[in-house]
Design a protein around this motif. Structure first.
Motif: not given
Length: 153
Positions: A122-123, A118, A83-84, A50, A142, A120, A54-55, A115, A149
């Motif tokens: 979305d995954s 990942t 980051h997550a 990874i 989200r 994320d 992308t984070f 979680l 964010r």
């Protein structure tokens, strides 16, 4: 030398049937190959590398969002690090909510397990028996993550 000439008599009707069956056989093979060949847009799930690009970058903390189930409004607490998304929890549940929505707690637990791996939203994957509950929880998470964010542009 004695050579015997062999004459083969083919009827045009048999040639037409044979040609049609050959074409149908080729079409069937092509159809099966198309249906069962791997698609280009499918992602390889064995790649565990990874990149940090992308984070998203978040302001760490615990963020809340509203989760509306029927006539009941629940508070969803989303814990986020830099980051997550690390953890999701429904804070104000009572016996009535858990009785009316029995998949709420297992869905939150399943999301939290994924979680941990990942980070994320979305995954996150879900089973078909609790997809609507999971989708509601993920949408609320989200919204909380969006408020955390940091715009890096």
């Amino acid at each position: 030398m004695s050579s015997k000439t062999k004459i083969i008599v083919l009827k045009s009707k048999e040639l037409i049937y044979t040609g049609i069956f050959i074409v149908l056989g080729i079409l069937l093979i092509l159809l099966l190959w198309y249906m069962f060949s791997p698609k280009e847009n499918e992602k390889d799930t064995t790649d565990t590398s990874i990149s940090t690009e992308t984070f998203a970058t978040y302001q760490p903390g615990v963020y809340t969002s509203q989760l509306n189930l029927g006539g009941t409004t629940l508070e969803l607490q989303t814990t986020i690090d830099k980051h997550a998304v690390t953890h999701i929890e429904v804070s104000n549940t009572n016996e009535t909510v858990t009785a009316m929505y029995p998949l709420l707690t297992p869905s939150v637990d399943a999301i939290n397990e994924q979680l941990q791996i990942t980070g994320d939203l979305d995954s996150v994957t879900y089973a078909s028996d609790n997809q609507y509950t999971t989708l509601l929880i993920l949408e609320a998470a989200r919204q909380a993550a969006q408020s955390a964010r940091i715009d890096t542009n």
